[in-house]
Write a protein that holds these residues in place. Structure first.
Motif, PDB file in Angstrom:
ATOM      1  N   ARG A 200       0.836  -1.210   0.000  1.00 38.71           N
ATOM      2  CA  ARG A 200       0.000   0.000   0.000  1.00 38.71           C
ATOM      3  C   ARG A 200       0.867   1.255   0.000  1.00 38.71           C
ATOM      4  O   ARG A 200       0.640   2.186  -0.783  1.00 38.71           O
ATOM      5  N   GLY A 201       1.842   1.314   0.893  1.00 41.28           N
ATOM      6  CA  GLY A 201       2.688   2.501   0.980  1.00 41.28           C
ATOM      7  C   GLY A 201       3.466   2.763  -0.297  1.00 41.28           C
ATOM      8  O   GLY A 201       3.541   3.908  -0.772  1.00 41.28           O
ATOM      9  N   ARG A 202       4.037   1.705  -0.875  1.00 39.40           N
ATOM     10  CA  ARG A 202       4.814   1.879  -2.101  1.00 39.40           C
ATOM     11  C   ARG A 202       3.923   2.255  -3.277  1.00 39.40           C
ATOM     12  O   ARG A 202       4.297   3.070  -4.123  1.00 39.40           O
ATOM     13  N   GLN A 209       3.666   9.669  -8.756  1.00 39.99           N
ATOM     14  CA  GLN A 209       4.796  10.046  -9.599  1.00 39.99           C
ATOM     15  C   GLN A 209       4.321  10.744 -10.882  1.00 39.99           C
ATOM     16  O   GLN A 209       3.189  10.556 -11.341  1.00 39.99           O
ATOM     17  N   ASP A 210       5.235  11.517 -11.476  1.00 43.67           N
ATOM     18  CA  ASP A 210       4.910  12.271 -12.693  1.00 43.67           C
ATOM     19  C   ASP A 210       4.566  11.352 -13.861  1.00 43.67           C
ATOM     20  O   ASP A 210       3.692  11.680 -14.678  1.00 43.67           O
ATOM     21  N   TYR A 211       5.247  10.211 -13.965  1.00 42.78           N
ATOM     22  CA  TYR A 211       4.993   9.333 -15.112  1.00 42.78           C
ATOM     23  C   TYR A 211       3.567   8.793 -15.100  1.00 42.78           C
ATOM     24  O   TYR A 211       2.991   8.500 -16.158  1.00 42.78           O
ATOM     25  N   VAL A 212       2.982   8.642 -13.895  1.00 40.16           N
ATOM     26  CA  VAL A 212       1.601   8.172 -13.807  1.00 40.16           C
ATOM     27  C   VAL A 212       0.653   9.220 -14.385  1.00 40.16           C
ATOM     28  O   VAL A 212      -0.282   8.893 -15.141  1.00 40.16           O
ATOM     29  N   ALA A 224      -4.370  -0.613 -16.311  1.00 38.06           N
ATOM     30  CA  ALA A 224      -3.062  -0.810 -16.952  1.00 38.06           C
ATOM     31  C   ALA A 224      -1.967  -0.047 -16.215  1.00 38.06           C
ATOM     32  O   ALA A 224      -0.846  -0.548 -16.040  1.00 38.06           O
ATOM     33  N   ILE A 225      -2.272   1.179 -15.788  1.00 39.39           N
ATOM     34  CA  ILE A 225      -1.282   1.970 -15.057  1.00 39.39           C
ATOM     35  C   ILE A 225      -0.906   1.282 -13.744  1.00 39.39           C
ATOM     36  O   ILE A 225       0.282   1.193 -13.390  1.00 39.39           O
ATOM     37  N   ALA A 230       2.910   0.844 -12.216  1.00 37.03           N
ATOM     38  CA  ALA A 230       3.135   1.186 -10.809  1.00 37.03           C
ATOM     39  C   ALA A 230       3.487  -0.041  -9.979  1.00 37.03           C
ATOM     40  O   ALA A 230       4.409  -0.002  -9.152  1.00 37.03           O
ATOM     41  N   LEU A 231       2.771  -1.142 -10.183  1.00 36.34           N
ATOM     42  CA  LEU A 231       3.017  -2.332  -9.374  1.00 36.34           C
ATOM     43  C   LEU A 231       4.409  -2.902  -9.626  1.00 36.34           C
ATOM     44  O   LEU A 231       5.070  -3.378  -8.706  1.00 36.34           O
ATOM     45  N   ARG A 232       4.864  -2.839 -10.865  1.00 38.36           N
ATOM     46  CA  ARG A 232       6.213  -3.342 -11.161  1.00 38.36           C
ATOM     47  C   ARG A 232       7.265  -2.514 -10.434  1.00 38.36           C
ATOM     48  O   ARG A 232       8.222  -3.055  -9.874  1.00 38.36           O
ATOM     49  N   ASN A 233       7.115  -1.192 -10.430  1.00 36.70           N
ATOM     50  CA  ASN A 233       8.076  -0.336  -9.746  1.00 36.70           C
ATOM     51  C   ASN A 233       8.005  -0.493  -8.230  1.00 36.70           C
ATOM     52  O   ASN A 233       9.009  -0.304  -7.539  1.00 36.70           O
ATOM     53  N   ALA A 234       6.819  -0.813  -7.723  1.00 32.99           N
ATOM     54  CA  ALA A 234       6.662  -1.000  -6.277  1.00 32.99           C
ATOM     55  C   ALA A 234       7.006  -2.413  -5.843  1.00 32.99           C
ATOM     56  O   ALA A 234       7.028  -2.705  -4.644  1.00 32.99           O
ATOM     57  N   GLY A 235       7.277  -3.288  -6.810  1.00 29.12           N
ATOM     58  CA  GLY A 235       7.472  -4.695  -6.486  1.00 29.12           C
ATOM     59  C   GLY A 235       8.761  -5.005  -5.759  1.00 29.12           C
ATOM     60  O   GLY A 235       8.819  -5.936  -4.956  1.00 29.12           O
ATOM     61  N   SER A 236       9.823  -4.221  -6.008  1.00 28.12           N
ATOM     62  CA  SER A 236      11.120  -4.529  -5.415  1.00 28.12           C
ATOM     63  C   SER A 236      11.101  -4.482  -3.886  1.00 28.12           C
ATOM     64  O   SER A 236      11.501  -5.441  -3.231  1.00 28.12           O
TER      65      SER A 236
END
Length: 313
Positions: A200-202, A209-212, A224-225, A230-236
């Protein structure tokens, strides 16, 4: 990528050697006590020294460890002092019971926590408050109390599930499923709370973020977003919590297995520690460290795939 894997694997091997050596060093101070326990109170000093020499425990610690390590890398972890059974197969047998509980709990935790965290971050409002409430309950309710409550309701009163015991999957899949249901639920509660809060936090940070905003102006759908970007970037960070959750569940196995009388890795380790079964303790330590190393390596590989920048660390 190959260099990245080699670095992570080398670090894991060094960690395994250090942990097993320190364990061996600490156990070496109790070799005589174990021999006296085996021989009984009537053992003479000469008998104790004779058994120490027969087992090779009178040699320098470093020599003993290197001898154990040379056999361990070939799959020979010795035999139990009390049962004379090979340590390696015995550890694997008990480890299979523990993993049959942890793996389903971990998979379900990952799926539910990810969906709950994404739902809370993308919807906000009542959905966010509901998700945070679920996380709060998971933090506050002790696992032991939850286990007792589930046993009373589903095993004692409703008689839907067994209160104790374990049935191997190969013997009866339906009985196996019933035997692991309550332990899996107990392990999941705290894990969902931890992971859902992290996801949730990530996700909230990523969706700001600007790209969103750029993607939204291009007409990309919210689904899709959220799931493709977003989920891929928050996945790490979520994967790091996921690997830590595996280690935490692995540690919680001791309590869970004793509550539900499961012949797993935790109860096996507990009994070996009480008996002072040194070869078994060493084998348990080695398998435990290797398992953690493998999980961390897989986490690093997935992190490297999701975020190529992580490979340069």
């Amino acid at each position: 990528m190959i260099l990245y894997i080699a670095k992570r694997l080398s670090a894991g091997i060094v960690l395994a050697v250090l942990v097993t050596f320190l364990t061996f060093l600490l156990l070496s101070t109790s070799f005589q006590d174990v021999v006296r326990t085996i021989l009984g109170p009537s053992a003479t000093p000469e008998t104790v020294r004779g058994m120490m020499a027969a087992k090779g425990w009178d040699r320098p610690v470093v020599v003993q460890y290197l001898d154990w390590l040379s056999h361990a890398v070939r799959g020979d972890f010795g035999v139990s002092v009390y049962t004379s059974l090979p340590v390696g197969p015995s550890v694997l047998q008990h480890l299979a019971v523990t993993l049959s509980i942890i793996i389903p709990a971990l998979v379900l935790t990952g799926i539910i926590a990810t969906l709950l965290g994404v739902w809370a971050a993308s919807r906000g409002g009542a959905a966010d408050r509901f998700a945070q409430g679920i996380s709060l309950v998971g933090y506050l309710v002790p696992g032991l109390l939850l286990a007792i409550g589930l046993v009373v309701i589903f095993a004692v009163q409703l008689k839907w599930l067994p209160a104790t015991g374990f049935t191997p999957l190969t013997e009866d899949p339906s009985a196996w499923l019933r035997s692991i249901t309550i332990p899996v639920i107990v392990l999941m509660i705290g894990g969902i709370a931890n992971m859902a809060a992290q996801v949730r936090g990530r996700m909230i940070d990523e969706l700001r973020q600007d790209y969103v905003r750029t993607l939204r102006t291009r007409g990309i759908s919210t689904r899709a977003i959220v799931f493709k970007h977003a989920l891929r970037n928050a996945g790490s960070p979520a994967l790091t919590v996921f690997s830590l959750e595996f280690i935490q569940m692995f540690g919680a196995a001791l309590i869970i297995e004793n509550v539900f009388a499961l012949p797993g890795y935790g109860s096996y380790a507990f009994n070996a520690s009480l008996q002072g079964d040194i070869p078994v303790i060493l084998g348990i330590t080695a398998f435990g460290v290797l398992l953690v190393v493998v999980v961390n390596l897989l986490t690093d590989l997935v992190n490297g795939w999701l975020n190529p920048k992580a490979r340069v660390r």
